[in-house]
Design a protein around this motif. Structure first.
Motif, PDB file in Angstrom:
ATOM      1  N   ARG A 244       0.820  -1.207   0.000  1.00  0.00           N
ATOM      2  CA  ARG A 244       0.000   0.000   0.000  1.00  0.00           C
ATOM      3  C   ARG A 244       0.857   1.261   0.000  1.00  0.00           C
ATOM      4  O   ARG A 244       0.573   2.224  -0.726  1.00  0.00           O
ATOM      5  CB  ARG A 244      -0.928  -0.006   1.227  1.00  0.00           C
ATOM      6  N   LEU A 245       1.918   1.276   0.804  1.00  0.00           N
ATOM      7  CA  LEU A 245       2.776   2.454   0.859  1.00  0.00           C
ATOM      8  C   LEU A 245       3.557   2.642  -0.437  1.00  0.00           C
ATOM      9  O   LEU A 245       3.862   3.771  -0.830  1.00  0.00           O
ATOM     10  CB  LEU A 245       3.725   2.345   2.055  1.00  0.00           C
ATOM     11  N   THR A 246       3.883   1.533  -1.113  1.00  0.00           N
ATOM     12  CA  THR A 246       4.533   1.629  -2.423  1.00  0.00           C
ATOM     13  C   THR A 246       3.604   2.285  -3.436  1.00  0.00           C
ATOM     14  O   THR A 246       4.002   3.201  -4.177  1.00  0.00           O
ATOM     15  CB  THR A 246       4.947   0.228  -2.918  1.00  0.00           C
ATOM     16  N   LEU A 247       2.355   1.837  -3.473  1.00  0.00           N
ATOM     17  CA  LEU A 247       1.387   2.395  -4.417  1.00  0.00           C
ATOM     18  C   LEU A 247       1.035   3.837  -4.064  1.00  0.00           C
ATOM     19  O   LEU A 247       0.814   4.673  -4.956  1.00  0.00           O
ATOM     20  CB  LEU A 247       0.132   1.529  -4.447  1.00  0.00           C
ATOM     21  N   ALA A 248       0.973   4.116  -2.759  1.00  0.00           N
ATOM     22  CA  ALA A 248       0.684   5.492  -2.338  1.00  0.00           C
ATOM     23  C   ALA A 248       1.780   6.443  -2.804  1.00  0.00           C
ATOM     24  O   ALA A 248       1.501   7.571  -3.253  1.00  0.00           O
ATOM     25  CB  ALA A 248       0.541   5.546  -0.821  1.00  0.00           C
ATOM     26  N   ALA A 249       3.041   6.024  -2.711  1.00  0.00           N
ATOM     27  CA  ALA A 249       4.148   6.868  -3.164  1.00  0.00           C
ATOM     28  C   ALA A 249       4.052   7.129  -4.667  1.00  0.00           C
ATOM     29  O   ALA A 249       4.299   8.253  -5.131  1.00  0.00           O
ATOM     30  CB  ALA A 249       5.477   6.203  -2.821  1.00  0.00           C
TER      31      ALA A 249
END
Length: 291
Positions: free
Chosen positions: A58-63
């Motif tokens: 999720r944090l990868t996609l958010a970035a």
């Protein structure tokens, strides 16, 4: 369904629902497994928990969205499961090393790629195991809720529980009510079918000998009839246990005609000499034949 196909289906389901609240029970169903066993197996195979995988993806996609889109930070935070910009910023900074604002302005971020299952031929190892069918029986035990099986947390909680029961005299009390002919030792009992969102019950006990129970804090529990795969574990605890369990997940179940049953797991410890490099114990896992 074969094991590799099941794991891939679970991963595909997780990826398709990263912007939603993910039901771990539903993820496990994709692999025809219980939530407990899937999460435990996932941690053994990957070295991190399912929850950590979801968080990092999720944090990868958010970035990516921060850098490629003009959506508000609060909207991206909500999309990936964070209730407030503050909680999102803290999680983002821990993972990426920079703030969401810095990422939006071209700062360097990390990328955690999605998992996929590949068949790699390994082996040449031997595992001692046998299949046993056991009728229902009663155990007397002391129970404690421990953290979900996500690696070191569960191991630490269980080790601390054993140490506490050894120090407070619980082991001596259990020996008065225990029968040791069938198993030959004190039992660690993982009630995997009773896991909730954050923990599962773990018991330390023995097969019950029928003596009237007068001590407080103990429970009598009926263990249903099951077929078990029984594995021999050799070496110092808990390292030897973790190594054997990893072999069970990565070698036995993928290649055998058995799958996890929705029952219990039993650890049989014949003595307290668990730091002996030649220590031997057993792991009993309820199983079903694959359909």
């Amino acid at each position: 369904m074969d094991w590799i196909t099941g794991i891939q289906r679970a991963l595909d389901y997780t990826e398709a629902h990263l912007t939603e609240e993910i039901d771990y029970e539903e993820v496990a169903k994709q692999a025809c497994s219980s939530s407990f066993h899937f999460q435990r197996m996932f941690g053994m195979l990957c070295g991190f928990s399912l929850g950590d995988y979801i968080r990092m993806r999720r944090l990868t996609l958010a970035a990516y969205e921060l850098q490629q889109k003009n959506d508000k930070v609060i909207d991206i935070a909500m999309k990936y499961g964070y209730d407030t910009p503050e909680s999102f910023s803290r999680a983002f900074a821990r993972f990426h090393g920079i703030s969401p604002t810095d990422a939006r302005h071209g700062g360097s971020v990390k990328s955690f790629s999605r998992l996929s299952v590949k068949l790699i031929l390994t082996g040449g190892n031997t595992m001692d195991y046998r299949i046993e069918t056991k009728d229902a029986f009663q155990v007397i035990c002391k129970k404690k809720q421990v953290a979900k099986p996500q690696g070191e947390t569960a191991t630490a909680d269980i080790s601390a529980f054993w140490n506490a029961c050894s120090a407070d005299g619980t082991m001596d009390v259990l020996c008065r009510y225990g029968s040791f002919e069938a198993f030959g030792g004190i039992l660690g009992i993982c009630f995997s079918g009773e896991m909730d969102n954050s923990a599962f019950p773990y018991g330390i006990g023995a097969q019950y000998n029928g003596t009237a129970v007068t001590d407080k804090g103990l429970e009598l529990i009926e263990i249903p009839a099951h077929t078990y795969a029984v594995f021999t574990c050799r070496g110092k605890m808990p390292d030897a246990f973790q190594k054997t369990y990893q072999q069970i997940c990565t070698e036995f179940f993928p290649q055998s005609n058995y799958e996890y049953g929705n029952g219990v797991e039993l650890e049989v410890y014949p003595s307290a000499d668990t730091q002996n490099p030649n220590y031997t114990c057993e792991i009993w896992i309820a199983v079903n034949e694959k359909k």
